[in-house]
Design a protein around this motif. Structure first.
Motif, PDB file in Angstrom:
ATOM      1  N   ASN A 144      27.657  41.455  40.021  1.00 31.34           N
ATOM      2  CA  ASN A 144      26.268  41.228  40.463  1.00 31.34           C
ATOM      3  C   ASN A 144      25.981  39.734  40.526  1.00 31.34           C
ATOM      4  O   ASN A 144      25.328  39.249  41.458  1.00 31.34           O
ATOM      5  N   MET A 188      16.079  51.431  50.930  1.00 31.74           N
ATOM      6  CA  MET A 188      16.566  50.049  50.960  1.00 31.74           C
ATOM      7  C   MET A 188      16.177  49.372  52.274  1.00 31.74           C
ATOM      8  O   MET A 188      15.776  48.194  52.287  1.00 31.74           O
ATOM      9  N   GLY A 210      26.449  41.773  48.024  1.00 33.59           N
ATOM     10  CA  GLY A 210      27.899  41.901  47.971  1.00 33.59           C
ATOM     11  C   GLY A 210      28.397  42.806  49.087  1.00 33.59           C
ATOM     12  O   GLY A 210      27.604  43.452  49.785  1.00 33.59           O
ATOM     13  N   ASP A 268      12.562  48.391  51.966  1.00 33.14           N
ATOM     14  CA  ASP A 268      12.417  47.174  51.152  1.00 33.14           C
ATOM     15  C   ASP A 268      12.526  45.934  52.035  1.00 33.14           C
ATOM     16  O   ASP A 268      11.711  45.017  51.973  1.00 33.14           O
ATOM     17  N   HIS A 322      14.953  52.880  43.228  1.00 37.88           N
ATOM     18  CA  HIS A 322      16.358  53.223  43.482  1.00 37.88           C
ATOM     19  C   HIS A 322      17.059  53.713  42.217  1.00 37.88           C
ATOM     20  O   HIS A 322      17.929  54.580  42.274  1.00 37.88           O
ATOM     21  N   ARG A 354      33.445  40.851  46.595  1.00 35.07           N
ATOM     22  CA  ARG A 354      33.893  42.015  45.845  1.00 35.07           C
ATOM     23  C   ARG A 354      34.676  41.550  44.620  1.00 35.07           C
ATOM     24  O   ARG A 354      35.819  41.103  44.748  1.00 35.07           O
ATOM     25  N   TYR A 367      18.508  57.093  49.613  1.00 35.83           N
ATOM     26  CA  TYR A 367      18.560  55.752  49.016  1.00 35.83           C
ATOM     27  C   TYR A 367      18.643  54.634  50.059  1.00 35.83           C
ATOM     28  O   TYR A 367      17.874  53.663  50.004  1.00 35.83           O
ATOM     29  N   HIS A 397      26.331  42.543  35.592  1.00 33.04           N
ATOM     30  CA  HIS A 397      27.720  42.151  35.339  1.00 33.04           C
ATOM     31  C   HIS A 397      28.142  41.009  36.269  1.00 33.04           C
ATOM     32  O   HIS A 397      27.374  40.576  37.137  1.00 33.04           O
ATOM     33  N   VAL A 416      19.565  38.724  54.056  1.00 37.08           N
ATOM     34  CA  VAL A 416      19.715  39.589  52.875  1.00 37.08           C
ATOM     35  C   VAL A 416      21.034  39.273  52.177  1.00 37.08           C
ATOM     36  O   VAL A 416      22.100  39.717  52.617  1.00 37.08           O
ATOM     37  N   PRO A 417      21.008  38.484  51.096  1.00 42.83           N
ATOM     38  CA  PRO A 417      22.247  38.165  50.391  1.00 42.83           C
ATOM     39  C   PRO A 417      22.662  39.305  49.461  1.00 42.83           C
ATOM     40  O   PRO A 417      21.944  39.649  48.525  1.00 42.83           O
TER      41      PRO A 417
HETATM   42  P1  TYM Z   1      23.169  47.037  42.818  1.00 46.74           P
HETATM   43  O1  TYM Z   1      22.238  46.941  41.680  1.00 46.74           O
HETATM   44  O2  TYM Z   1      24.171  48.125  42.823  1.00 46.74           O
HETATM   45  O3  TYM Z   1      23.955  45.686  43.026  1.00 46.74           O
HETATM   46  C1  TYM Z   1      23.258  44.456  43.028  1.00 46.74           C
HETATM   47  C2  TYM Z   1      24.026  43.417  43.865  1.00 46.74           C
HETATM   48  O4  TYM Z   1      25.294  43.143  43.270  1.00 46.74           O
HETATM   49  C3  TYM Z   1      26.309  43.279  44.258  1.00 46.74           C
HETATM   50  N1  TYM Z   1      27.523  43.781  43.602  1.00 46.74           N
HETATM   51  C4  TYM Z   1      28.730  43.189  43.669  1.00 46.74           C
HETATM   52  N2  TYM Z   1      29.154  42.081  44.298  1.00 46.74           N
HETATM   53  C5  TYM Z   1      30.445  41.737  44.148  1.00 46.74           C
HETATM   54  N3  TYM Z   1      31.333  42.447  43.404  1.00 46.74           N
HETATM   55  C6  TYM Z   1      30.953  43.570  42.759  1.00 46.74           C
HETATM   56  N4  TYM Z   1      31.821  44.249  42.019  1.00 46.74           N
HETATM   57  C7  TYM Z   1      29.593  43.985  42.865  1.00 46.74           C
HETATM   58  N5  TYM Z   1      28.885  45.024  42.360  1.00 46.74           N
HETATM   59  C8  TYM Z   1      27.621  44.873  42.823  1.00 46.74           C
HETATM   60  C9  TYM Z   1      25.750  44.284  45.252  1.00 46.74           C
HETATM   61  O5  TYM Z   1      26.381  44.166  46.506  1.00 46.74           O
HETATM   62  C10 TYM Z   1      24.294  43.881  45.293  1.00 46.74           C
HETATM   63  O6  TYM Z   1      24.102  42.786  46.159  1.00 46.74           O
HETATM   64  N6  TYM Z   1      21.360  48.884  47.004  1.00 46.74           N
HETATM   65  C11 TYM Z   1      21.366  47.610  46.298  1.00 46.74           C
HETATM   66  C12 TYM Z   1      20.011  47.277  45.728  1.00 46.74           C
HETATM   67  C13 TYM Z   1      18.954  47.118  46.765  1.00 46.74           C
HETATM   68  C14 TYM Z   1      18.849  46.071  47.726  1.00 46.74           C
HETATM   69  C15 TYM Z   1      17.673  46.353  48.454  1.00 46.74           C
HETATM   70  C16 TYM Z   1      19.625  44.971  48.007  1.00 46.74           C
HETATM   71  C17 TYM Z   1      17.890  47.938  46.961  1.00 46.74           C
HETATM   72  N7  TYM Z   1      17.121  47.477  47.969  1.00 46.74           N
HETATM   73  C18 TYM Z   1      17.272  45.512  49.490  1.00 46.74           C
HETATM   74  C19 TYM Z   1      19.225  44.145  49.053  1.00 46.74           C
HETATM   75  C20 TYM Z   1      18.058  44.411  49.780  1.00 46.74           C
HETATM   76  C21 TYM Z   1      22.423  47.711  45.215  1.00 46.74           C
HETATM   77  O7  TYM Z   1      23.390  48.360  45.367  1.00 46.74           O
HETATM   78  O8  TYM Z   1      22.202  47.085  44.071  1.00 46.74           O
END
Ligand code: TYM
Length: 332
Positions: free
Chosen positions: A19, A132, A147, A135, A44, A185, A128, A16, A144-145
């Motif tokens: 992301n 991470m 959100g 990873d 994950h 966000r 979880y 979305h 690590v870029p």
């Molecule tokens: P995931 O799949 O939930 O989210 C992927 C990325 O999208 C960002 N994000 C957002 N950014 C701004 N506004 C939003 N509403 C929003 N929703 C999601 C998340 O911050 C993320 O960057 N745990 C991680 C996945 C992961 C990961 C890692 C990331 C697993 N191992 C190692 C970095 C490094 C996650 O929540 O993904």
């Protein structure tokens, strides 16, 4: 070249706009300057209820969306987490230096488990953030870029790296988070005080990269705002308009102040219609390219195999160092 690592979960039908603007846009920009690893984190994704056929489809589709958004698989290492066993193996070791209380304080876990109830919540969801951390730490990652919602997980990763190093000797680089300012966000269009999320109750507030353009435009035009008339940024009093301004700023490249000036004296309808056009213009090529890539799964699998080989070689070496450091004897 310093290393960058990030990942997204393959869940749902599409990535979305959160992301995309919160993370993926930065991935594309940063791959020029970093040795970048972009992972599809399928380990994950199974921490919550999931359907195997949907997961298979979603893993390829997530990789396709990375490429369609501009990740260059020739330059960056694009791979699937379950293809590299060291992720799960390092997670085990890290789990043994993670405090139970420390893990219990993770707000994402608290939120998700509160929604699901204790019986539906898995131990995998609890650990979880440790996976991470694994990873990230496997690749000597500097940046690590992500959100804003991943900030706390990054802090845990840094704590675990430091703790391991002081207990067992210098092994891991302590990584930095890279969190964008405006787009850290993105909020749900129908509920602009909640972040845009795949697990939202309704799809109406989510702009999916793979939605039909008409649907995307309609969702933006139907965004919840407020009963005033003034277009100005005020997160607390005007969350809906502030979210639309953030999205506009991210997509148009104009500052919030410039947008406030541009829309002074104009109605919410103008803002929504123009933003809908901008977003569709940006997202439609990604959708089209994703569909093309999905039409050739064999080629996608080939690209992912190249990435997995490269990641696996690096990850194995780190894991061997970790095993030595904790005192495991080597297999002859
Ligand atoms: P995931 O799949 O939930 O989210 C992927 C990325 O999208 C960002 N994000 C957002 N950014 C701004 N506004 C939003 N509403 C929003 N929703 C999601 C998340 O911050 C993320 O960057 N745990 C991680 C996945 C992961 C990961 C890692 C990331 C697993 N191992 C190692 C970095 C490094 C996650 O929540 O993904």
């Amino acid at each position: 070249t310093p290393v960058l690592f990030s990942g997204m979960q393959p869940s749902g039908d599409s990535l979305h706009l959160g992301n995309y603007l919160g993370a993926l846009v930065n991935w594309v920009a940063l791959q020029e300057r970093y040795d970048a690893y972009y992972c599809v984190v399928d380990l994950h994704a199974i921490t919550v209820a999931q359907d195997p056929a949907a997961l298979r489809e979603s893993a390829r589709r997530t990789a396709a969306q990375y490429i369609a958004a501009g990740i260059d698989p020739e330059r960056s290492t694009l791979f699937v987490q379950s293809h590299v066993p060291a992720h799960a193996e390092l997670a085990w070791v890290l789990s043994t230096i993670t405090g139970f209380g420390e893990a219990s304080r993770m707000t994402q876990f608290k939120d998700k488990s509160a929604k699901q109830g204790t019986d539906a919540t898995t131990v995998g969801l609890f650990t979880y953030p440790v996976l991470m951390a694994a990873d990230i730490l496997l690749y000597d990652t500097a940046l690590v870029p992500v959100g804003d919602d991943q900030r706390q997980h990054l802090e845990l990763t840094r704590d675990l790296a430091g703790r391991f190093n002081s207990r067992f000797g210098e092994t891991f680089r302590v990584p930095e988070a890279y969190i964008p300012e405006v787009t850290a966000r993105i909020y749900d269009l129908q509920d602009p005080t909640s972040k845009m999320s795949k697990s939202a109750a309704s799809d109406a507030g989510l702009v999916n990269l793979l939605d039909e353009p008409k649907r995307t435009a309609k969702k933006i035009r139907s965004a919840v705002t407020d009963t005033e008339r003034e277009i100005r940024f005020d997160r607390a009093a005007k969350p809906g308009i502030s979210n639309l301004l953030d999205i506009h700023s991210a997509v148009s490249g104009k500052s919030i102040a410039d947008l406030e000036a541009e829309y002074a004296g104009r109605g919410y309808g103008d803002l929504k219609v123009e933003l809908a056009e901008l977003v569709v213009e940006r997202v439609e090529p990604i959708r089209a390219r994703t569909l093309e890539l999905m039409a050739d799964p064999a080629e996608l699998d080939r690209l992912l195999a190249v990435g997995a080989d490269k990641a696996d070689a690096v990850a194995r070496e780190t894991l061997a160092k970790v095993y030595d450091a904790v005192g495991f004897i080597r297999r002859r």
